[in-house]
Write a protein that holds these residues in place. Structure first.
Motif, PDB file in Angstrom:
ATOM      1  N   THR A 112     -36.106 -27.947 -46.530  1.00 28.32           N
ATOM      2  CA  THR A 112     -36.313 -28.606 -45.236  1.00 28.32           C
ATOM      3  C   THR A 112     -37.813 -28.756 -44.993  1.00 28.32           C
ATOM      4  OG1 THR A 112     -36.340 -26.448 -44.170  1.00 28.32           O
ATOM      5  CG2 THR A 112     -34.224 -27.586 -44.265  1.00 28.32           C
ATOM      6  N   VAL A 113     -38.174 -29.508 -43.955  1.00 27.66           N
ATOM      7  CA  VAL A 113     -39.591 -29.683 -43.629  1.00 27.66           C
ATOM      8  C   VAL A 113     -40.236 -28.319 -43.359  1.00 27.66           C
ATOM      9  CG1 VAL A 113     -41.218 -30.651 -41.967  1.00 27.66           C
ATOM     10  CG2 VAL A 113     -39.268 -32.013 -42.742  1.00 27.66           C
ATOM     11  N   GLU A 114     -39.591 -27.494 -42.526  1.00 24.08           N
ATOM     12  CA  GLU A 114     -40.141 -26.169 -42.207  1.00 24.08           C
ATOM     13  C   GLU A 114     -40.238 -25.297 -43.456  1.00 24.08           C
ATOM     14  OE1 GLU A 114     -37.626 -27.430 -40.455  1.00 24.08           O
ATOM     15  OE2 GLU A 114     -38.195 -27.449 -38.326  1.00 24.08           O
ATOM     16  N   GLY A 115     -39.202 -25.377 -44.292  1.00 25.90           N
ATOM     17  CA  GLY A 115     -39.217 -24.583 -45.518  1.00 25.90           C
ATOM     18  C   GLY A 115     -40.394 -24.966 -46.400  1.00 25.90           C
ATOM     19  N   GLN A 116     -40.607 -26.279 -46.549  1.00 29.71           N
ATOM     20  CA  GLN A 116     -41.691 -26.747 -47.419  1.00 29.71           C
ATOM     21  C   GLN A 116     -43.063 -26.427 -46.818  1.00 29.71           C
ATOM     22  OE1 GLN A 116     -40.807 -27.586 -50.531  1.00 29.71           O
ATOM     23  NE2 GLN A 116     -38.846 -26.997 -49.637  1.00 29.71           N
ATOM     24  N   THR A 117     -43.175 -26.529 -45.490  1.00 29.85           N
ATOM     25  CA  THR A 117     -44.431 -26.156 -44.823  1.00 29.85           C
ATOM     26  C   THR A 117     -44.740 -24.687 -45.096  1.00 29.85           C
ATOM     27  OG1 THR A 117     -43.842 -27.691 -43.059  1.00 29.85           O
ATOM     28  CG2 THR A 117     -45.605 -26.124 -42.584  1.00 29.85           C
ATOM     29  N   THR A 118     -43.689 -23.851 -44.979  1.00 27.23           N
ATOM     30  CA  THR A 118     -43.847 -22.418 -45.225  1.00 27.23           C
ATOM     31  C   THR A 118     -44.265 -22.166 -46.671  1.00 27.23           C
ATOM     32  OG1 THR A 118     -42.080 -22.083 -43.617  1.00 27.23           O
ATOM     33  CG2 THR A 118     -42.704 -20.183 -44.963  1.00 27.23           C
ATOM     34  N   ALA A 119     -43.657 -22.903 -47.602  1.00 23.53           N
ATOM     35  CA  ALA A 119     -44.002 -22.752 -49.012  1.00 23.53           C
ATOM     36  C   ALA A 119     -45.481 -23.093 -49.243  1.00 23.53           C
ATOM     37  CB  ALA A 119     -43.109 -23.660 -49.868  1.00 23.53           C
ATOM     38  N   HIS A 120     -45.942 -24.187 -48.620  1.00 25.33           N
ATOM     39  CA  HIS A 120     -47.351 -24.573 -48.798  1.00 25.33           C
ATOM     40  C   HIS A 120     -48.287 -23.528 -48.184  1.00 25.33           C
ATOM     41  CE1 HIS A 120     -45.886 -28.752 -49.700  1.00 25.33           C
ATOM     42  NE2 HIS A 120     -46.713 -28.471 -50.700  1.00 25.33           N
ATOM     43  N   TYR A 121     -47.907 -23.004 -47.034  1.00 26.01           N
ATOM     44  CA  TYR A 121     -48.731 -21.975 -46.397  1.00 26.01           C
ATOM     45  C   TYR A 121     -48.862 -20.749 -47.298  1.00 26.01           C
ATOM     46  CZ  TYR A 121     -50.385 -18.527 -43.070  1.00 26.01           C
ATOM     47  OH  TYR A 121     -51.129 -17.552 -42.452  1.00 26.01           O
TER      48      TYR A 121
ATOM     49  N   MET B 291     -48.539 -20.703 -50.567  1.00 25.99           N
ATOM     50  CA  MET B 291     -49.387 -21.094 -51.689  1.00 25.99           C
ATOM     51  C   MET B 291     -50.862 -20.939 -51.336  1.00 25.99           C
ATOM     52  SD  MET B 291     -47.627 -22.150 -54.305  1.00 25.99           S
ATOM     53  CE  MET B 291     -48.642 -23.342 -55.232  1.00 25.99           C
ATOM     54  N   ASP B 292     -51.238 -21.414 -50.141  1.00 29.46           N
ATOM     55  CA  ASP B 292     -52.628 -21.316 -49.700  1.00 29.46           C
ATOM     56  C   ASP B 292     -53.083 -19.860 -49.638  1.00 29.46           C
ATOM     57  OD1 ASP B 292     -52.837 -24.002 -49.501  1.00 29.46           O
ATOM     58  OD2 ASP B 292     -52.628 -24.111 -47.309  1.00 29.46           O
ATOM     59  N   ARG B 293     -52.205 -19.010 -49.086  1.00 24.18           N
ATOM     60  CA  ARG B 293     -52.556 -17.597 -48.935  1.00 24.18           C
ATOM     61  C   ARG B 293     -52.671 -16.888 -50.285  1.00 24.18           C
ATOM     62  NH1 ARG B 293     -51.289 -15.112 -43.915  1.00 24.18           N
ATOM     63  NH2 ARG B 293     -51.930 -13.199 -44.974  1.00 24.18           N
ATOM     64  N   LEU B 294     -51.979 -17.429 -51.298  1.00 23.57           N
ATOM     65  CA  LEU B 294     -51.992 -16.792 -52.618  1.00 23.57           C
ATOM     66  C   LEU B 294     -53.202 -17.211 -53.447  1.00 23.57           C
ATOM     67  CD1 LEU B 294     -48.217 -17.182 -53.510  1.00 23.57           C
ATOM     68  CD2 LEU B 294     -49.430 -15.008 -53.155  1.00 23.57           C
ATOM     69  N   GLU B 295     -53.966 -18.167 -52.930  1.00 24.74           N
ATOM     70  CA  GLU B 295     -55.138 -18.720 -53.607  1.00 24.74           C
ATOM     71  C   GLU B 295     -56.024 -17.583 -54.158  1.00 24.74           C
ATOM     72  OE1 GLU B 295     -55.538 -22.228 -53.080  1.00 24.74           O
ATOM     73  OE2 GLU B 295     -57.331 -22.474 -54.327  1.00 24.74           O
ATOM     74  N   GLY B 296     -56.305 -17.663 -55.458  1.00 25.15           N
ATOM     75  CA  GLY B 296     -57.197 -16.678 -56.068  1.00 25.15           C
ATOM     76  C   GLY B 296     -56.482 -15.446 -56.595  1.00 25.15           C
ATOM     77  N   LEU B 297     -55.190 -15.295 -56.254  1.00 25.03           N
ATOM     78  CA  LEU B 297     -54.451 -14.144 -56.792  1.00 25.03           C
ATOM     79  C   LEU B 297     -53.824 -14.531 -58.125  1.00 25.03           C
ATOM     80  CD1 LEU B 297     -52.712 -12.795 -53.566  1.00 25.03           C
ATOM     81  CD2 LEU B 297     -54.634 -11.789 -54.816  1.00 25.03           C
TER      82      LEU B 297
ATOM     83  N   ILE C 265     -44.953 -12.591 -44.397  1.00 28.97           N
ATOM     84  CA  ILE C 265     -45.882 -13.188 -45.369  1.00 28.97           C
ATOM     85  C   ILE C 265     -46.992 -12.199 -45.735  1.00 28.97           C
ATOM     86  CG2 ILE C 265     -47.599 -15.027 -45.700  1.00 28.97           C
ATOM     87  CD1 ILE C 265     -45.740 -16.875 -44.103  1.00 28.97           C
ATOM     88  N   ARG C 266     -47.508 -11.475 -44.741  1.00 27.63           N
ATOM     89  CA  ARG C 266     -48.540 -10.454 -44.985  1.00 27.63           C
ATOM     90  C   ARG C 266     -48.045  -9.445 -46.029  1.00 27.63           C
ATOM     91  NH1 ARG C 266     -53.442 -10.300 -45.302  1.00 27.63           N
ATOM     92  NH2 ARG C 266     -53.085  -8.970 -47.099  1.00 27.63           N
ATOM     93  N   GLN C 267     -46.779  -8.967 -45.830  1.00 27.22           N
ATOM     94  CA  GLN C 267     -46.206  -7.992 -46.766  1.00 27.22           C
ATOM     95  C   GLN C 267     -46.058  -8.578 -48.176  1.00 27.22           C
ATOM     96  OE1 GLN C 267     -45.409  -8.474 -43.621  1.00 27.22           O
ATOM     97  NE2 GLN C 267     -44.027  -6.912 -42.786  1.00 27.22           N
ATOM     98  N   LEU C 268     -45.753  -9.891 -48.243  1.00 31.80           N
ATOM     99  CA  LEU C 268     -45.619 -10.551 -49.543  1.00 31.80           C
ATOM    100  C   LEU C 268     -46.964 -10.568 -50.262  1.00 31.80           C
ATOM    101  CD1 LEU C 268     -43.963 -12.204 -51.595  1.00 31.80           C
ATOM    102  CD2 LEU C 268     -44.558 -14.254 -50.301  1.00 31.80           C
TER     103      LEU C 268
END
Lengths: 201, 201
Positions: B149-158, B160-166, B127-130
């Motif tokens: 899946t639940v894990e997949g969607q959790t990862t997607a939301h995480y 999204m949060d990290r991309l905030e402001g980009l 995720i850092r590299q992304l």
């Protein structure tokens, strides 16, 4: 396809893995990925084990078993009764009987069964070598342990004919109810054979 | 076991083959026999292909794809839209999307999904590299193509949060009825999603 995206090396690996029994194109892709991701734990040791098998493993010239020695470990094992030879279709059957600790004897691997439909004749199997072994002396009993299929039984009868006049006892595996088997699920042939061969309790 | 009857080389080969996904102990034995019987046609070429994979294939330092080149064939392919990056969990997903010719774009392989239960945190994924790739500029759209899946969607939301402001557009794969799928066999979540996203004919 993965052709253009992962390079020819991976594509080649996938194609070859797909030729293994039990792996199709899809599972071969999974297996290739699994290998590449586990270079040190799996890919390297498996490559080395395959190179060693390629260089060392051969077919025993006496019995047709595969081994790194010729004659093989079984043929040179004097704790086994080398005068009793269990005749099997395939090395896999030999392994199965060994896992079952069925008999501490020697083996003879036919390399298949007679099958006119698939063009398999006596010269394609190691029947000549089996007769030679018996004629050379030292074999007191042959246990015919071919599969209970039509081809297997045809092959057994053919071997019996070829053994005519030779001084060797020939036996076959008993037919009967598999241990743990339920009568209701067994075919009539097996049930009839089990009844004929009933034993005293 | 085959241990005593076929030598340690075969035993080792069987043990390692059994670690491939899709092969158990029994099918690994069959695969080993298959290989040894086909030394020239299969064992030798597969050994060579595995040695080549072991020596040449690595992980792309940009996107996490596996290839014999770094950066990989996809990252250096200028006929692709390198400003659109499809974010997947695994290389197998990348291959699946490529087989479907889903989008002629670049990829980012996360290497898994967030899973507190299995101890997988953000630092175990790429995720850092992304985020670095996005911050470096040139990425206009991220297509989040993680599993539904639940894990997949959790990862997607995480993510999204990290991309905030980009300054990047973030999209995800559409939910809906699989092509060829029968409504009666689909779960309610899929049917509700397909209905919400209905399109004009």
């Amino acid at each position: 396809m993965a052709k253009s995206v992962a390079g020819p090396e991976i594509e080649k690996l996938i194609q070859l893995l797909a030729k293994l029994p039990g792996l199709g194109p899809r599972s071969a892709r999974r297996a290739a990925l699994h290998l590449v991701k586990r270079r040190e734990q799996l890919l390297s040791p498996l490559t080395a084990a395959m190179a060693e098998a390629r260089d060392k493993i051969g077919v025993c010239s006496t019995c047709g078993n595969i081994d790194s020695r010729d004659p093989c470990t079984i043929c040179t094992d004097h704790s086994r009764d080398q005068s009793t030879v269990v005749v099997v279709e395939d090395v896999a059957d030999l392994w199965a009987l060994e896992r079952a600790k069925a008999l501490n004897a020697a083996y003879h691997v036919l390399g298949g069964v007679l099958s006119p439909l698939e063009g398999v004749g006596p010269e394609d199997l190691t029947i000549r070598q089996l007769i030679d072994r018996v004629e050379a002396g030292g074999v007191k009993e042959l246990v015919i342990a071919v599969n209970a299929t039509v081809e297997g039984q045809t092959t057994a009868h053919y071997i019996m004919d070829r053994l005519e006049g030779l001084d060797v006892k020939v036996t076959r595996l008993a037919h009967g109810v598999p241990v743990g088997g339920e009568l209701d699920y067994l075919d009539e042939g097996t049930l009839a054979a089990a009844m004929r061969s009933r034993t005293t309790l």
